[in-house]
Design a protein around this motif. Structure first.
Motif, PDB file in Angstrom:
ATOM      1  N   ASN A  30       0.678  -1.490   0.110  1.00  0.00           N
ATOM      2  CA  ASN A  30      -0.187   0.149  -0.265  1.00  0.00           C
ATOM      3  C   ASN A  30       0.714   1.247   0.092  1.00  0.00           C
ATOM      4  O   ASN A  30       0.205   2.403   0.401  1.00  0.00           O
ATOM      5  N   GLU A 185     -13.255   7.418  -2.589  1.00  0.00           N
ATOM      6  CA  GLU A 185     -12.337   6.832  -1.324  1.00  0.00           C
ATOM      7  C   GLU A 185     -12.487   7.716   0.064  1.00  0.00           C
ATOM      8  O   GLU A 185     -11.917   7.098   1.593  1.00  0.00           O
ATOM      9  N   ASP A 186     -12.541   9.285   0.224  1.00  0.00           N
ATOM     10  CA  ASP A 186     -13.249   9.304   1.724  1.00  0.00           C
ATOM     11  C   ASP A 186     -13.905   9.018   1.465  1.00  0.00           C
ATOM     12  O   ASP A 186     -14.322   8.766   3.575  1.00  0.00           O
ATOM     13  N   ALA A 189     -12.683   6.213   2.840  1.00  0.00           N
ATOM     14  CA  ALA A 189     -12.116   6.164   4.136  1.00  0.00           C
ATOM     15  C   ALA A 189     -13.058   6.711   5.679  1.00  0.00           C
ATOM     16  O   ALA A 189     -12.352   5.873   6.748  1.00  0.00           O
ATOM     17  N   ASP A 663      -4.346   7.043  11.343  1.00  0.00           N
ATOM     18  CA  ASP A 663      -3.508   7.160  10.557  1.00  0.00           C
ATOM     19  C   ASP A 663      -2.179   6.342  10.651  1.00  0.00           C
ATOM     20  O   ASP A 663      -1.964   5.868   9.844  1.00  0.00           O
ATOM     21  N   ARG A 666      -3.072   2.759   9.198  1.00  0.00           N
ATOM     22  CA  ARG A 666      -3.006   2.639   7.391  1.00  0.00           C
ATOM     23  C   ARG A 666      -1.493   2.803   6.939  1.00  0.00           C
ATOM     24  O   ARG A 666      -1.532   2.661   5.979  1.00  0.00           O
ATOM     25  N   GLN A 667      -1.047   3.369   7.706  1.00  0.00           N
ATOM     26  CA  GLN A 667       0.513   3.415   7.459  1.00  0.00           C
ATOM     27  C   GLN A 667       1.460   1.551   7.731  1.00  0.00           C
ATOM     28  O   GLN A 667       2.695   1.992   7.072  1.00  0.00           O
ATOM     29  N   LEU A 691      -7.782  -2.115   4.100  1.00  0.00           N
ATOM     30  CA  LEU A 691      -6.397  -1.470   4.354  1.00  0.00           C
ATOM     31  C   LEU A 691      -6.822  -0.635   2.474  1.00  0.00           C
ATOM     32  O   LEU A 691      -6.424   0.659   2.610  1.00  0.00           O
ATOM     33  N   ALA A 692      -7.347  -1.269   1.798  1.00  0.00           N
ATOM     34  CA  ALA A 692      -8.133  -0.603   0.253  1.00  0.00           C
ATOM     35  C   ALA A 692      -9.220   0.704   0.806  1.00  0.00           C
ATOM     36  O   ALA A 692      -8.512   2.245  -0.390  1.00  0.00           O
ATOM     37  N   ASP A 693      -9.796   0.722   1.722  1.00  0.00           N
ATOM     38  CA  ASP A 693     -10.544   1.579   2.193  1.00  0.00           C
ATOM     39  C   ASP A 693     -10.114   2.686   2.751  1.00  0.00           C
ATOM     40  O   ASP A 693     -10.626   3.669   3.429  1.00  0.00           O
ATOM     41  N   LYS A 695      -8.451   5.011   1.793  1.00  0.00           N
ATOM     42  CA  LYS A 695      -7.133   5.039   1.091  1.00  0.00           C
ATOM     43  C   LYS A 695      -7.499   7.264   0.775  1.00  0.00           C
ATOM     44  O   LYS A 695      -6.439   8.248   0.845  1.00  0.00           O
ATOM     45  N   ASN A 697      -8.876  10.385   2.412  1.00  0.00           N
ATOM     46  CA  ASN A 697      -8.547  11.736   3.163  1.00  0.00           C
ATOM     47  C   ASN A 697      -9.913  11.760   4.635  1.00  0.00           C
ATOM     48  O   ASN A 697     -11.222  12.054   3.842  1.00  0.00           O
TER      49      ASN A 697
END
Length: 867
Positions: A30, A185-186, A189, A663, A666-667, A691-693, A695, A697
């Motif tokens: 990722n 994406e937001d 997330a 944060d 996901r990192q 994790l794809a969900d 990405k 903000n």
């Protein structure tokens, strides 16, 4: 090509590895690199005999070294840069030393009062608090000079426990919002972040963290939260992983390519011919002498071969001719001589080989609450964005530090702290080791002061050397994290303090060190209460009056020679005409002034309650002049209004911490995470956090309502009030099947039977199984029509079709059903087919009941004939 430098790394199976450390291996899919790569290093270290792609490791290490030329965490940072960081940290740490000492003095006094050591006096010489009997151990004071009593009724701790209990009985609710409602994406997330926050809260036992947070707000007035990813096998356990080894396999055989006709001759056949001719030690060896020629090579035309450039023999292959080879071998097609210049080795590929089971340490997000003694901030700054630095100091055993930083293990040791760290170090040790002395117990020389500092990029401008400053800005563009064990440099990396830290103050005020704690106002009250209590005890002891006796009545000489014992006889003679009691006199005993006892009661009661905001209604105490539930409710609302000043700060603080945790998740997480939940049907369900969900903000806010922490008893009281309400709408809401389980839990009667509860639980379990399966399609051979049947067929006789159909319809409208409709259409169709059968069976049963009712109904009377 030079081999990249390999740095010794900590083993996460024996010592925690924090942050994005040890990232010398390949980054995650990722795009993020985290401390989980330390587990990857542990996998390689655990299997030294396992072969893997060393060329990939070398390329990855070269890329890592080029990005971090001094190591993943700057382990090999040049001495001049180490000294520059050390100078910056020292400058910011000591520029407000006197203010910091005043802050430590206040916090130490609060901690001693919490422990019950409240007869303190301050010594300016050693800048420390002392107890009266400590002076007897070190000075020449006599026992008569010291206080006679040191009894403590610890109202400071009692009120503190009440405040801590109120602030920690509920976890603030956090809501995540997408940065843009139009960006998919937001939105994804924001939805996934809620699941991540729940997982982080469960892993970190968030209730205990909030208790620590409230305690530090009561005693220190300042608290920090540090969020990072930690790989620690000892703490989080291990999981097995299979590592696949590799080996090289040839595609076809080695050949000789004839320079004249272009024909390919098998190298193994050429070797056999050479051996058959009697040439000793023929130098051509093949992998398979009976293998046929490669079809792709044999299909090449003579023109292609002749046009091809001359081939260079591969000297490294074992199939190449040896230097002592016999005379050249003739070509099978044209008879031309084939030399070693015509040798072409077969292509090789890498294929999987054996698997190795590895014991890999687990990692997760960790939240640590740091108090005022360990957390150092600039006293002149109001908000965190103004801080040039944040510093976390703690005492760690040197064995752990040596394991965590093997590259500096030989240097870690004495001195245990820097020249300006000794005062704070002694203060922390005194509190952590406890004991009856304010100076603490053992000062273990194996405990090293571990100093971790986060610096803003603009803090580098405190250096006068521009070239050195520019070099630090290039190396740490987002800010620097630097760690020292005593005076020994351990590590540093590019890290923004806002990505890992949040700091909260208990009360509004100026600066970051002078703001009072929640319990500071009660310390003076506690001291006065202790003084009044001692006066009362001294009055009771010293106020016992003496007894005066007439020497002509009592024989004192005989009395002195007689042993005092129960039932003893003492010689006495009354004077003529008087009773024996007339020869004795005892004055009135001393009395405690009534206003003294009243003043002590006021200090413990109304005064302490007013200063702290902990009124009796807050912790369930009795109140004078109030004997109604409405009066208690009003008093509690007033008390909660005072607590709301702190509670609102804690809500936003918690929301910021959860955003940092999402944060961090996901990192650093290498793969999707499975979360086990207890479903609506009392069955365990698996939910995946993708994790794809994550990405997009997003940002976080606490719940908008201003509800304060509520007790379970208060929630139960509200429920009982609703049950007593005759409003039919409220009763219909309470009668909803989904609310019945809540009512059972709030009432606390586990044996309480809820109608149709078993049917609801059974249907939820069936839905969970139906979503994971596909419906069954049956085709009628005669008509060709298709019938869709569910994988679980309802029981026409045993099932409660009306209740289970209602559960299915509710699931269709819920978020779970809508998500399944998009992500698992086959499972959604399976549930729908199951619900359709429930509907058909329910209608069938209703029709049967209606026909039965009509059959048993009496026939209407016959109408009389019309005249």
């Amino acid at each position: 090509m030079s081999t990249p430098t390999r740095f010794p790394k900590a083993d996460p199976s024996i010592v925690p590895v924090e942050g994005p450390a040890n990232s010398s291996y390949a980054p995650k899919e990722n795009g993020f690199v985290g401390a989980q790569s330390a587990a990857a290093d542990a996998r390689h270290a655990a299997s030294p005999g396992t072969s893997h792609d060393h060329s990939l490791d070398a390329a990855t290490n070269a890329a890592s070294v080029s990005a971090s030329p001094f190591g993943p965490n700057n382990e090999q940072l040049p001495d001049r840069l180490q000294e520059a960081l050390r100078r910056i940290v020292f400058q910011f740490s000591t520029e407000s030393e006197s203010t910091r000492r005043q802050e430590i003095r206040r916090i130490k006094q609060a901690h001693q009062f919490w422990r019950g050591l409240q007869y303190l006096w301050w010594n300016e010489r050693d800048q420390n608090w002392h107890l009266p009997f400590e002076q007897k151990l070190s000075g020449s004071s006599s026992v008569e000079d010291m206080p006679r009593y040191e009894f403590v009724t610890n109202i400071y701790q009692a009120f503190g426990l009440s405040i801590v209990a109120v602030l920690s009985q509920d976890v603030p609710r956090v809501r995540f919002f997408p940065a843009s409602a139009q960006a998919e994406e937001d939105v994804a997330a924001a939805k996934a972040a809620t699941e991540v926050a729940s997982l982080v809260e469960r892993n970190n036992r968030i209730g205990n963290l909030i208790v620590d947070e409230a305690f530090n707000l009561w005693t220190d007035g300042k608290v920090g939260a540090y969020v990072r990813f930690v790989v620690d096998g000892q703490r989080f356990g291990f999981h097995p992983e299979a590592e696949i080894a590799t080996r090289e396999v040839k595609l076809g055989n080695d050949v000789y390519v004839c320079p004249e006709c272009g024909a390919e001759n098998d190298a193994a056949d050429a070797r056999d011919k050479s051996v058959g001719e009697g040439a000793p030690g023929a130098g051509i060896s093949g992998s398979n002498g009976n293998a046929k020629l490669n079809s792709t090579r044999s299909a090449r035309t003579q023109t292609e071969v002749s046009a091809a450039p001359p081939r260079t023999p591969l000297q490294s292959t074992p199939l190449a001719p040896s230097p002592g080879a016999p005379s050249p071998t003739p070509c099978d097609s044209c008879g031309a001589l084939l030399t070693e210049e015509d040798f072409v080795a077969a292509e090789t590929i890498t294929v999987p080989a054996a698997q190795t089971r590895l014991r890999v340490p687990n990692g997760q997000e960790v939240i640590t609450i740091v108090g005022g003694l360990e957390l150092k901030t600039p006293p002149w700054a109001n908000d965190m964005h103004e801080y040039p630095y944040v510093q976390w100091n703690m005492e760690v055993h040197q064995a752990r530090l040596r394991a965590a930083y093997p590259h500096a293990a030989d240097k870690i040791g004495a001195p245990v702290a820097g020249p300006m760290q000794e005062y704070e170090r002694l203060a922390r040790l005194a509190q952590s080791q406890g004991g009856p002395l304010t100076e603490g117990g053992d000062f273990n020389i194996n405990l090293i002061t571990f100093q971790r500092t986060w610096l803003r990029p603009w803090s580098f401008f405190s250096l006068d050397d521009k070239s050195l400053r520019d070099e630090l800005l290039q190396l740490f563009p987002d800010g620097a994290y630097v760690a020292f064990a005593g005076d020994v440099y351990c590590e540093s990396r590019n890290e923004n303090m806002d990505d890992h830290w949040r700091i909260l103050h208990a009360l509004p005020g100026d600066g970051s060190s002078g703001r009072p704690a929640l319990g500071d106002a009660l310390i003076s009250v506690q001291e006065r209460f202790n003084t009044l209590s001692n006066l009362q005890i001294e009055t009771y002891e010293f106020g016992i009056p003496p007894i005066y006796a007439d020497s002509e009545v009592l024989d004192f000489d005989s009395l002195q020679n007689q042993t005092a014992e129960p039932g003893a006889h003492y010689p006495a003679r009354a004077k003529p005409g008087q009773s024996l009691a007339a020869g004795f006199f005892q004055p009135e005993p001393a009395q405690v002034p009534p206003d003294l006892a009243q003043h002590a009661a006021n200090l413990m009661g109304p005064v302490a309650q007013f200063l702290t905001g902990a009124f009796p209604a807050l912790f369930g105490g009795s109140m004078t002049n109030t004997d109604t539930a409405a009066g208690y409710s009003m008093a509690r609302d007033q008390a909660m209004g005072r607590i709301g000043l702190v509670w609102r700060r804690m809500k936003f603080f918690h929301a910021d911490i959860m955003l940092l945790a999402v944060d961090c998740f996901r990192q650093n997480r290498p793969n999707d995470v499975e979360v086990t939940l207890l479903g609506a049907g009392a069955a365990f369900e698996s939910k995946w956090i993708r994790l794809a969900d994550l990405k997009g903000n997003l940002f976080s806010y606490p719940e908008t309502d201003e509800q304060y922490p509520t007790l379970w008893s208060q929630q139960r009281a509200v429920l009982l009030q609703l049950l007593a309400n005759p409003d039919p709408q409220i009763q219909s809401v309470l009668a909803h099947p989904e609310n019945m389980a809540l009512m059972k839990r709030m009432i606390g009667l586990e044996e309480f039977v809820i109608p149709d509860e078993e049917s609801r639980t059974k249907q939820y379990r069936e839905i969970a199984q139906l979503v994971a399966e596909a419906p069954v399609v049956k085709t009628d051979s005669a008509t060709g029509s298709e019938t869709v049947l569910p994988s679980i067929v309802p029981d026409e006789f045993a099932d409660n079709h009306t209740v289970e159909l209602e559960i299915c319809k509710r699931w269709f409208a819920a978020d779970a059903g809508q998500v399944a409709k998009i992500e698992s259409p086959a499972g959604y169709a399976n549930v729908r087919a199951h619900a359709m059968l429930h509907q058909a069976y329910a209608l069938k049963q209703q029709g049967a009941l209606l026909r039965g009712a009509q059959a048993t109904a009496p026939s209407p009377p016959a109408r009389p004939p019309h005249r």
